[in-house]
Scaffold this active site. Sequence first.
Site, PDB file in Angstrom:
ATOM      1  N   GLY A  84       0.816  -1.201   0.000  1.00  0.00           N
ATOM      2  CA  GLY A  84       0.000   0.000   0.000  1.00  0.00           C
ATOM      3  C   GLY A  84       0.852   1.254   0.000  1.00  0.00           C
ATOM      4  O   GLY A  84       0.473   2.285  -0.578  1.00  0.00           O
ATOM      5  N   SER A  85       2.010   1.192   0.650  1.00  0.00           N
ATOM      6  CA  SER A  85       2.931   2.331   0.652  1.00  0.00           C
ATOM      7  C   SER A  85       3.399   2.637  -0.759  1.00  0.00           C
ATOM      8  O   SER A  85       3.469   3.803  -1.180  1.00  0.00           O
ATOM      9  CB  SER A  85       4.136   2.032   1.550  1.00  0.00           C
ATOM     10  OG  SER A  85       3.725   1.696   2.854  1.00  0.00           O
ATOM     11  N   HIS A 218      -5.321  -5.305   6.969  1.00  0.00           N
ATOM     12  CA  HIS A 218      -6.364  -4.627   6.196  1.00  0.00           C
ATOM     13  C   HIS A 218      -7.507  -5.560   5.803  1.00  0.00           C
ATOM     14  O   HIS A 218      -7.532  -6.744   6.158  1.00  0.00           O
ATOM     15  CB  HIS A 218      -5.739  -3.935   5.000  1.00  0.00           C
ATOM     16  CG  HIS A 218      -4.896  -2.760   5.393  1.00  0.00           C
ATOM     17  ND1 HIS A 218      -5.440  -1.550   5.768  1.00  0.00           N
ATOM     18  CD2 HIS A 218      -3.553  -2.623   5.522  1.00  0.00           C
ATOM     19  CE1 HIS A 218      -4.474  -0.709   6.088  1.00  0.00           C
ATOM     20  NE2 HIS A 218      -3.315  -1.337   5.954  1.00  0.00           N
ATOM     21  N   ASN A 286      10.501  -0.553  -9.687  1.00  0.00           N
ATOM     22  CA  ASN A 286       9.924  -1.886  -9.878  1.00  0.00           C
ATOM     23  C   ASN A 286       9.118  -2.183  -8.622  1.00  0.00           C
ATOM     24  O   ASN A 286       9.666  -2.598  -7.596  1.00  0.00           O
ATOM     25  CB  ASN A 286      10.991  -2.944 -10.094  1.00  0.00           C
ATOM     26  CG  ASN A 286      10.398  -4.342 -10.248  1.00  0.00           C
ATOM     27  OD1 ASN A 286       9.176  -4.498 -10.329  1.00  0.00           O
ATOM     28  ND2 ASN A 286      11.236  -5.351 -10.288  1.00  0.00           N
TER      29      ASN A 286
END
Length: 434
Positions: A84-85, A218, A286
């Site tokens: 998510g970062s 999450h 990447n």
Amino acid sequence: MSEHKALILDETRKYHLDTQNDGGFVPGVSEIWPSGAVLDEDDRVALVEAALTMRIAAGHSSRKFESAFARKLKRRKAHLTNSGSSANLLAMGAFTSHLLEDRRLVPGDEVITVAAGFPTTVNPILQNGLIPVFVDVELGTYNTTAKRVEEAIGPRTRAIMIAHALGNPFEATEIAQLAEDHGLFFIEDNCDGVGSTYDGKLTGTFGDITTVSFYPAHHLTMGEGGCVLTANLALARIVESLRDWGRDCWCEPGESNKCLKRFDYQMGTLPEGYDHKYIFSHVGYNLKATDLQAALGLSQLAKLDSFVDARKRNWRRLREGLDGLPHLMLPEATPRSDPSWFGFALTVDPDAPFSRAELVEYLEDRKIGTRRLFAGNLTRHPAYINQPHRVVGDLVNSDIITMQTFWIGVYPGLTDEMIDYVVSTIQEFVGART
């Protein structure tokens, strides 16, 4: 499916069931985690089946997940990432692309965000040479308001990037309208809020770009992983390029000349016909995920609706059980919202006859896990003290959160018995001190 493969998957399912040695919940002994992944035999089978294909990079499962998740969240395109970062980094970076021409963000431009949040919502602003503009939040909802955001708009403001706090939607309709009126880009960090709605619309459908995390805490998990979603195909193309080394080509790894123009391009000062698979139009990264992660994500996605229902049910049970307890501010849903809750926030009254630390210690000693409301006031952390930023208004509530707020779990792995034990433990603590 081959007979051998079917046998392996059948044994995998049996293995999973054999390892589930649940001795039952023992109050004060069994851990009650504030968050965690809920994994069943289908998830284990999905991972093993993906491993048997030996497709270890992004491939069929990744594309299948991206398509299914985009449909679920009502966006045209989804791009899977390794976290998510990373999704937030790609979302913010997309708006610095030269392909946006005069609209692109440049170093020194400002992005409005909140002070009380998680670093990965703010870090991409700084990592792209932009200036975070911090505003305060409201106690109870733990979100900022459209009014606060509007007051923060200045001559260098170019974007807004805010997370839905603990799954509780902020005023997304109003803030989206502000962004449109002022020509600002709008990023919704929806990492905590998958399945939440505001004004009857899913969170993640208000911004130009939205992001999601699949970390075990999450709503869905891939172990690690994240996603960038948008309805704007031009932005989606930029995100894909940035995620995939910055290359200009859109062919999947392992594909060759799908566009039938692989050796027909001339870009930059490269010679005519330079292999398009190795032409780079962005300074990228990447940040791809793997097919193993995507296979788990597909299995998890089938359970999303039941996960969301469980989170709402657990939150309501806590809210009803703790209602009326003195010296504690209980959380409130933002008006016109239906949150898919990530956690249950509690703020201890500064004048209470006990401290937040004492209550947290009491809970932790009884195996009830707690977490701070992430970073509290980010401007007080050593990482940000000397970083360029602007603050609009005071950050009184963010400071109160830093000192007085924590949250407990509502994730689907919690049972009614666990929730009731949490409620009775908090009641016991407060009752003994009032």
